[in-house]
Design an enzyme around this catalytic site. Sequence first.
Site, PDB file in Angstrom:
ATOM      1  N   HIS A   1      17.215  95.288  31.751  1.00 53.41           N
ATOM      2  CA  HIS A   1      17.516  94.444  32.823  1.00 53.41           C
ATOM      3  C   HIS A   1      18.049  95.273  33.863  1.00 53.41           C
ATOM      4  O   HIS A   1      19.385  95.278  33.919  1.00 53.41           O
ATOM      5  CB  HIS A   1      18.627  93.416  32.135  1.00 53.41           C
ATOM      6  CG  HIS A   1      19.135  92.445  33.466  1.00 53.41           C
ATOM      7  ND1 HIS A   1      18.420  91.571  34.035  1.00 53.41           N
ATOM      8  CD2 HIS A   1      20.332  92.767  33.905  1.00 53.41           C
ATOM      9  CE1 HIS A   1      19.131  91.129  35.163  1.00 53.41           C
ATOM     10  NE2 HIS A   1      20.353  91.674  34.786  1.00 53.41           N
TER      11      HIS A   1
ATOM     12  N   ASP B   1      15.038  87.430  34.480  1.00 53.61           N
ATOM     13  CA  ASP B   1      14.023  87.999  35.161  1.00 53.61           C
ATOM     14  C   ASP B   1      12.723  87.264  34.936  1.00 53.61           C
ATOM     15  O   ASP B   1      11.730  87.268  35.873  1.00 53.61           O
ATOM     16  CB  ASP B   1      13.849  89.561  34.569  1.00 53.61           C
ATOM     17  CG  ASP B   1      15.304  90.161  34.655  1.00 53.61           C
ATOM     18  OD1 ASP B   1      15.753  90.314  35.799  1.00 53.61           O
ATOM     19  OD2 ASP B   1      15.886  90.606  33.793  1.00 53.61           O
TER      20      ASP B   1
HETATM   21  P1  NAX Z   1      32.543  87.128  37.324  1.00 51.61           P
HETATM   22  O1  NAX Z   1      33.310  88.442  37.807  1.00 51.61           O
HETATM   23  O2  NAX Z   1      32.660  86.044  38.337  1.00 51.61           O
HETATM   24  O3  NAX Z   1      33.148  86.661  35.884  1.00 51.61           O
HETATM   25  C1  NAX Z   1      33.293  87.786  35.006  1.00 51.61           C
HETATM   26  C2  NAX Z   1      34.355  87.222  34.121  1.00 51.61           C
HETATM   27  O4  NAX Z   1      34.786  88.189  33.020  1.00 51.61           O
HETATM   28  C3  NAX Z   1      35.763  87.344  34.949  1.00 51.61           C
HETATM   29  O5  NAX Z   1      36.215  86.150  34.727  1.00 51.61           O
HETATM   30  C4  NAX Z   1      36.595  88.328  34.121  1.00 51.61           C
HETATM   31  O6  NAX Z   1      37.884  87.874  34.279  1.00 51.61           O
HETATM   32  C5  NAX Z   1      36.083  88.246  32.725  1.00 51.61           C
HETATM   33  N1  NAX Z   1      36.496  89.393  31.858  1.00 51.61           N
HETATM   34  C6  NAX Z   1      36.500  90.733  32.138  1.00 51.61           C
HETATM   35  N2  NAX Z   1      36.666  91.469  31.332  1.00 51.61           N
HETATM   36  C7  NAX Z   1      36.891  90.614  30.216  1.00 51.61           C
HETATM   37  C8  NAX Z   1      36.770  90.846  28.906  1.00 51.61           C
HETATM   38  N3  NAX Z   1      37.179  91.990  28.378  1.00 51.61           N
HETATM   39  N4  NAX Z   1      37.056  89.873  27.920  1.00 51.61           N
HETATM   40  C9  NAX Z   1      36.707  88.743  28.544  1.00 51.61           C
HETATM   41  N5  NAX Z   1      36.405  88.340  29.701  1.00 51.61           N
HETATM   42  C10 NAX Z   1      36.262  89.430  30.614  1.00 51.61           C
HETATM   43  O7  NAX Z   1      30.922  87.588  36.921  1.00 51.61           O
HETATM   44  P2  NAX Z   1      29.725  86.645  36.915  1.00 51.61           P
HETATM   45  O8  NAX Z   1      29.218  86.780  37.884  1.00 51.61           O
HETATM   46  O9  NAX Z   1      30.227  85.664  35.797  1.00 51.61           O
HETATM   47  O10 NAX Z   1      28.871  87.634  35.885  1.00 51.61           O
HETATM   48  C11 NAX Z   1      29.395  88.262  34.476  1.00 51.61           C
HETATM   49  C12 NAX Z   1      28.243  89.329  34.048  1.00 51.61           C
HETATM   50  O11 NAX Z   1      26.956  88.744  34.172  1.00 51.61           O
HETATM   51  C13 NAX Z   1      28.310  90.504  35.123  1.00 51.61           C
HETATM   52  O12 NAX Z   1      28.305  91.621  34.222  1.00 51.61           O
HETATM   53  C14 NAX Z   1      26.832  90.582  35.734  1.00 51.61           C
HETATM   54  O13 NAX Z   1      26.572  91.657  36.235  1.00 51.61           O
HETATM   55  C15 NAX Z   1      26.089  89.816  34.496  1.00 51.61           C
HETATM   56  N6  NAX Z   1      24.984  89.245  35.065  1.00 51.61           N
HETATM   57  C16 NAX Z   1      23.884  89.486  34.099  1.00 51.61           C
HETATM   58  C17 NAX Z   1      22.810  89.032  34.320  1.00 51.61           C
HETATM   59  C18 NAX Z   1      21.400  89.193  33.345  1.00 51.61           C
HETATM   60  O14 NAX Z   1      20.389  88.667  33.827  1.00 51.61           O
HETATM   61  N7  NAX Z   1      21.548  89.592  32.251  1.00 51.61           N
HETATM   62  C19 NAX Z   1      22.326  88.123  35.577  1.00 51.61           C
HETATM   63  C20 NAX Z   1      23.524  87.803  36.046  1.00 51.61           C
HETATM   64  C21 NAX Z   1      24.609  88.423  36.223  1.00 51.61           C
HETATM   65  O15 NAX Z   1      24.361  89.714  37.222  1.00 51.61           O
END
Ligand code: NAX
Length: 330
Positions: free
Chosen positions: A188, A160
């Site tokens: 966030h 952000d």
């Molecule tokens: P993806 O859905 O592409 O990847 C998430 C990965 O996490 C998947 O491969 C899934 O298999 C894995 N996963 C799920 N449960 C798990 C567990 N218990 N242990 C280990 N791995 C697990 O999402 P992606 O685009 O990579 O985003 C990841 C996270 O970042 C999401 O929650 C998203 O909302 C968050 N974000 C946070 C941001 C921030 O500024 N704080 C910005 C970007 C993003 O939106």
Amino acid sequence: MAERPVHVAVTGAAGQIGYAIVFRIASGQLLGPDQPVVLRMLEIEPAMKALEGVAMELEDCAFPLLHDMELTSKAEEAFDGVSWALLVGSVPRKAGMERGDLLSVNGGIFGPQGKAIAAKAAHDVRILVVGNPCNTNCLIARLNAPDIPAERWFAMTRLDENRAKSQLAKKAKVPVSVVSNMAIWGNHSATQYPDARNARIAGTPVYDVISDHGWLKDKFIETVQKRGAAVIEARGLSSAGSAANAAIDSINSIRNATAWGDWTSLAVVSHGEYGTPEGLQFGFPVRSTGKGWEVVEGIEHDDDAKERIRKTTEELLQERDLVKELVPAG
Ligand code: NAX
């Protein structure tokens, strides 16, 4: 080259952000060009095959700093001996899912991960939570790891901050490198308060450089708050490259001293600064010495800023309330 590799855990390493960040960590962009690393990558069972593909690609880069890799679906293995844990993996919000459902599903991930970090990580471990809702996921993990000092836990508001800086630079027609002192207050989420009032452009208050104060008060704030949704709308996928970049920036801003007079954005444990309830994982302006950090005190807010900070605080309190079953009674 330093002798001992540092172990770094990345959860959700086969996901979008995981795929964007592990190559940067292995190439030295997280811990520097002399520090070998061991990447410990956690995924859920169904994603282990994809994770193996990521590991094959990492091998194919022949990164000199990548000492070793561990691929696992067990949190205790992933966090074994780690000095940095990047908690990226989480369950995204699906259609029809209430905010409370999302929080409790993720609480089921971050509670056990907090415990596993406490049980297995290195004595100097520091943790950055990226997976959303990141402030409250961080709070859940932290409260499940009471032996790890609360100051070692961070949730990511840096994306952000970076988004806000770029918007200001574009409006002022200056390079983004001259925008400083940009703080993101609170959650966030769409209630965050990106604080242009106290930000600077080449050392001058933003409000003295950008004369369109109407834009600063409304459109700028809304653009930053909704930037994630705008990226999804355009790309069909959520921010990944910029999120991975912000995670690297966050850790660099913790590890290295903040430039004189500047600050960066991190969601850290509140000790009541600015009247924020104690214990919330709250986005503040933070200054690091490289060895420790502090919330920057003495920043002034007008009534509009105070109201926005009240709203984002309220949202974080509601989130904390929704997950109270997931944290041990303190
Ligand atoms: P993806 O859905 O592409 O990847 C998430 C990965 O996490 C998947 O491969 C899934 O298999 C894995 N996963 C799920 N449960 C798990 C567990 N218990 N242990 C280990 N791995 C697990 O999402 P992606 O685009 O990579 O985003 C990841 C996270 O970042 C999401 O929650 C998203 O909302 C968050 N974000 C946070 C941001 C921030 O500024 N704080 C910005 C970007 C993003 O939106």
